[in-house]
Design a protein around this motif. Structure first.
Motif, PDB file in Angstrom:
ATOM      1  N   UNK A 110      32.531  36.033  36.204  1.00 35.58           N
ATOM      2  CA  UNK A 110      32.120  34.953  35.300  1.00 35.58           C
ATOM      3  C   UNK A 110      30.873  34.273  35.849  1.00 35.58           C
ATOM      4  N   UNK A 111      30.083  33.718  34.953  1.00 39.22           N
ATOM      5  CA  UNK A 111      28.857  33.031  35.372  1.00 39.22           C
ATOM      6  C   UNK A 111      28.818  31.593  34.890  1.00 39.22           C
ATOM      7  N   UNK A 112      29.904  31.153  34.305  1.00 37.63           N
ATOM      8  CA  UNK A 112      30.031  29.775  33.844  1.00 37.63           C
ATOM      9  C   UNK A 112      31.421  29.274  34.237  1.00 37.63           C
ATOM     10  N   UNK A 113      31.709  27.989  34.053  1.00 34.69           N
ATOM     11  CA  UNK A 113      32.975  27.424  34.529  1.00 34.69           C
ATOM     12  C   UNK A 113      34.215  28.181  34.075  1.00 34.69           C
ATOM     13  N   UNK A 114      35.151  28.339  35.019  1.00 37.98           N
ATOM     14  CA  UNK A 114      36.446  28.971  34.736  1.00 37.98           C
ATOM     15  C   UNK A 114      37.447  27.848  34.481  1.00 37.98           C
ATOM     16  N   UNK A 115      37.767  27.648  33.216  1.00 38.01           N
ATOM     17  CA  UNK A 115      38.574  26.485  32.837  1.00 38.01           C
ATOM     18  C   UNK A 115      40.068  26.741  32.815  1.00 38.01           C
ATOM     19  N   UNK A 116      40.461  28.003  32.833  1.00 39.42           N
ATOM     20  CA  UNK A 116      41.889  28.281  32.732  1.00 39.42           C
ATOM     21  C   UNK A 116      42.223  29.609  33.405  1.00 39.42           C
ATOM     22  N   UNK A 117      43.388  29.642  34.063  1.00 33.25           N
ATOM     23  CA  UNK A 117      43.873  30.829  34.763  1.00 33.25           C
ATOM     24  C   UNK A 117      45.358  30.995  34.478  1.00 33.25           C
ATOM     25  N   UNK A 118      45.812  32.245  34.398  1.00 31.52           N
ATOM     26  CA  UNK A 118      47.239  32.501  34.210  1.00 31.52           C
ATOM     27  C   UNK A 118      47.580  33.884  34.749  1.00 31.52           C
ATOM     28  N   UNK A 119      48.640  33.949  35.546  1.00 31.83           N
ATOM     29  CA  UNK A 119      49.145  35.234  36.029  1.00 31.83           C
ATOM     30  C   UNK A 119      50.102  35.836  35.002  1.00 31.83           C
ATOM     31  N   UNK A 120      50.151  37.150  34.974  1.00 31.07           N
ATOM     32  CA  UNK A 120      51.132  37.838  34.147  1.00 31.07           C
ATOM     33  C   UNK A 120      52.517  37.672  34.763  1.00 31.07           C
ATOM     34  N   UNK A 156      39.747  44.298  36.126  1.00 27.89           N
ATOM     35  CA  UNK A 156      40.489  45.353  35.438  1.00 27.89           C
ATOM     36  C   UNK A 156      40.097  45.477  33.972  1.00 27.89           C
ATOM     37  N   UNK A 157      39.468  44.461  33.429  1.00 28.12           N
ATOM     38  CA  UNK A 157      39.065  44.521  32.035  1.00 28.12           C
ATOM     39  C   UNK A 157      38.471  43.205  31.587  1.00 28.12           C
ATOM     40  N   UNK A 158      37.761  43.245  30.470  1.00 30.02           N
ATOM     41  CA  UNK A 158      37.165  42.043  29.891  1.00 30.02           C
ATOM     42  C   UNK A 158      37.321  42.109  28.378  1.00 30.02           C
ATOM     43  N   UNK A 159      37.539  40.952  27.778  1.00 28.19           N
ATOM     44  CA  UNK A 159      37.692  40.874  26.330  1.00 28.19           C
ATOM     45  C   UNK A 159      36.808  39.754  25.793  1.00 28.19           C
ATOM     46  N   UNK A 160      36.213  39.994  24.658  1.00 28.56           N
ATOM     47  CA  UNK A 160      35.365  38.978  24.045  1.00 28.56           C
ATOM     48  C   UNK A 160      35.663  38.916  22.557  1.00 28.56           C
ATOM     49  N   UNK A 161      35.327  37.802  21.965  1.00 28.12           N
ATOM     50  CA  UNK A 161      35.601  37.593  20.552  1.00 28.12           C
ATOM     51  C   UNK A 161      35.435  36.149  20.142  1.00 28.12           C
ATOM     52  N   UNK A 162      35.668  35.234  21.086  1.00 26.80           N
ATOM     53  CA  UNK A 162      35.435  33.818  20.783  1.00 26.80           C
ATOM     54  C   UNK A 162      33.936  33.555  20.663  1.00 26.80           C
ATOM     55  N   UNK A 163      33.590  32.611  19.820  1.00 31.99           N
ATOM     56  CA  UNK A 163      32.184  32.280  19.593  1.00 31.99           C
ATOM     57  C   UNK A 163      31.679  31.234  20.578  1.00 31.99           C
ATOM     58  N   UNK A 164      32.567  30.692  21.398  1.00 32.65           N
ATOM     59  CA  UNK A 164      32.165  29.639  22.332  1.00 32.65           C
ATOM     60  C   UNK A 164      33.142  29.623  23.507  1.00 32.65           C
ATOM     61  N   UNK A 165      33.097  28.558  24.278  1.00 35.05           N
ATOM     62  CA  UNK A 165      33.886  28.430  25.507  1.00 35.05           C
ATOM     63  C   UNK A 165      35.358  28.773  25.299  1.00 35.05           C
ATOM     64  N   UNK A 166      35.935  29.493  26.262  1.00 40.02           N
ATOM     65  CA  UNK A 166      37.383  29.693  26.297  1.00 40.02           C
ATOM     66  C   UNK A 166      37.959  28.591  27.190  1.00 40.02           C
ATOM     67  N   UNK A 167      38.673  27.667  26.589  1.00 39.59           N
ATOM     68  CA  UNK A 167      39.138  26.479  27.298  1.00 39.59           C
ATOM     69  C   UNK A 167      40.535  26.639  27.883  1.00 39.59           C
ATOM     70  N   UNK A 168      41.329  27.542  27.296  1.00 35.77           N
ATOM     71  CA  UNK A 168      42.705  27.677  27.756  1.00 35.77           C
ATOM     72  C   UNK A 168      43.208  29.089  27.528  1.00 35.77           C
ATOM     73  N   UNK A 169      44.102  29.514  28.409  1.00 34.75           N
ATOM     74  CA  UNK A 169      44.663  30.859  28.315  1.00 34.75           C
ATOM     75  C   UNK A 169      46.107  30.810  28.792  1.00 34.75           C
TER      76      UNK A 169
END
Length: 320
Positions: free
Chosen positions: A199-209, A236-249
């Motif tokens: 990532x190159x911008x703030x990491x706002x949310x983390x979650x383990x499986x 292991x992989x990357x997913x995109x689709x949101x048009x802006x910041x991902x704030x929570x996961x």
């Protein structure tokens, strides 16, 4: 797998709702949904009809994170006032008040056994660990600079810690920072292990499986969702689709899907096998600050996902 809208509560708080967490059921009551708001309150909601159970006060600035102890008996709330309040879920009695200077706390989370509370110390570039039996500070984990980066006067500011997540076995703690790096710590030794990059911008949310303990998910302002082998230090992989910041996961209890909330005002459900978004929910009209799956177990039947937003509302979805 799919989401179906169950209920939305408009004006659930008097200001933006920034955080949500589920409280486990006890012998005396069902599970509850906790929400925290810039209106300085924490509110508790019944899980199926989103009826307000009670309102908890005690902060003098906005509440930016809430977390529930695995027992379902106590919870914690963190505020921009730099204090963490520990309280009894059913009586609202204050059990402890933790101070986390020099600047505001951002995220906090109990470890799976409930013995330790991790508090992301914001501008202090550290994560504090508190013993939940004594409420004494037991360790302060300093976030190191990335190898190869040059020291700078503002390096601590760039390491501003926004997010924390415990591994399912409680042996590791992941910490996300403003500079886009994720730091992994060995908790038994209070030792930094390695960085996860990408990532190159703030990491706002983390979650383990909950199913694959090494698998860590991250959401960032770069609008990307990353999957890491947190032990092997590999993306292991990357997913995109949101048009802006991902704030929570958050990861579904069955481990086959994740949900994300974004400043593009949507909640998305992602199929991890397909590595793609399979559903977009648009029940909010402002940025979605938190998504949270209800943990399995107890008398609850059917999956639930909650989301909260700057629009002051809460939405509840059936997950099946």
């Amino acid at each position: 797998m799919k989401l179906a809208g169950l209920k939305s509560v408009e004006n659930a708080h008097d200001d933006s709702v920034w955080t949500a967490a589920w409280v486990a059921e006890t012998d005396a009551r069902p599970a509850l949904l906790l929400t925290g708001s810039l209106d300085e309150t924490v509110r508790m909601w019944r899980p199926d009809d989103l009826e307000l159970e009670r309102t908890s006060t005690g902060h003098c600035l906005g509440v930016v994170s809430v977390a529930a102890h695995p027992s379902g008996v106590i919870a914690a709330s963190a505020s921009l006032d730099s204090f963490v309040r520990i309280f009894d879920v059913d009586t609202n009695a204050t059990i402890a008040t933790l101070e986390a200077p020099p600047s505001e706390v951002w995220q906090l989370q109990f470890n799976p056994k409930g013995t330790t509370l991790a508090v992301a110390g914001g501008g202090s570039a550290s994560v504090m660990l508190w013993d939940t039996s004594t409420w004494q500070l037991i360790a302060t984990l300093q976030i190191p600079r990335l190898e190869g980066s040059k020291p700078a006067d503002k390096s601590s500011g760039k390491k501003f810690v926004l997010s924390v997540a415990w591994s399912p076995d409680g042996r590791r703690l992941a910490c996300g920072s403003v500079d886009g790096t994720i730091s992994i710590f060995d908790i038994a030794r209070a030792k930094f292990m390695h960085h996860l990059e990408g990532h190159f911008m703030p990491v706002r949310s983390l979650a383990y499986s909950p199913i694959e303990p090494r698998l860590l998910f991250s959401g960032s302002d770069d609008a990307q969702i990353h999957m890491y082998d947190s032990e092997g230090k590999t993306l292991a992989g990357a997913m995109s689709g949101h048009a802006s910041w991902v704030l929570s996961i958050d990861v579904a209890p069955d481990g086959v899907a994740i949900a994300t909330g974004s400043s593009d005002r949507t909640v998305r459900l992602w199929d991890l096998g397909m590595r793609a978004a399979i559903q977009t929910m648009s029940s909010h009209n402002d940025q979605v600050w938190a998504v949270a799956f209800r943990p399995p177990g107890g008398s609850s039947r059917g999956g639930r996902l909650a989301s909260v937003s700057d629009d002051k509302s809460i939405s509840l979805y059936d997950y099946s």
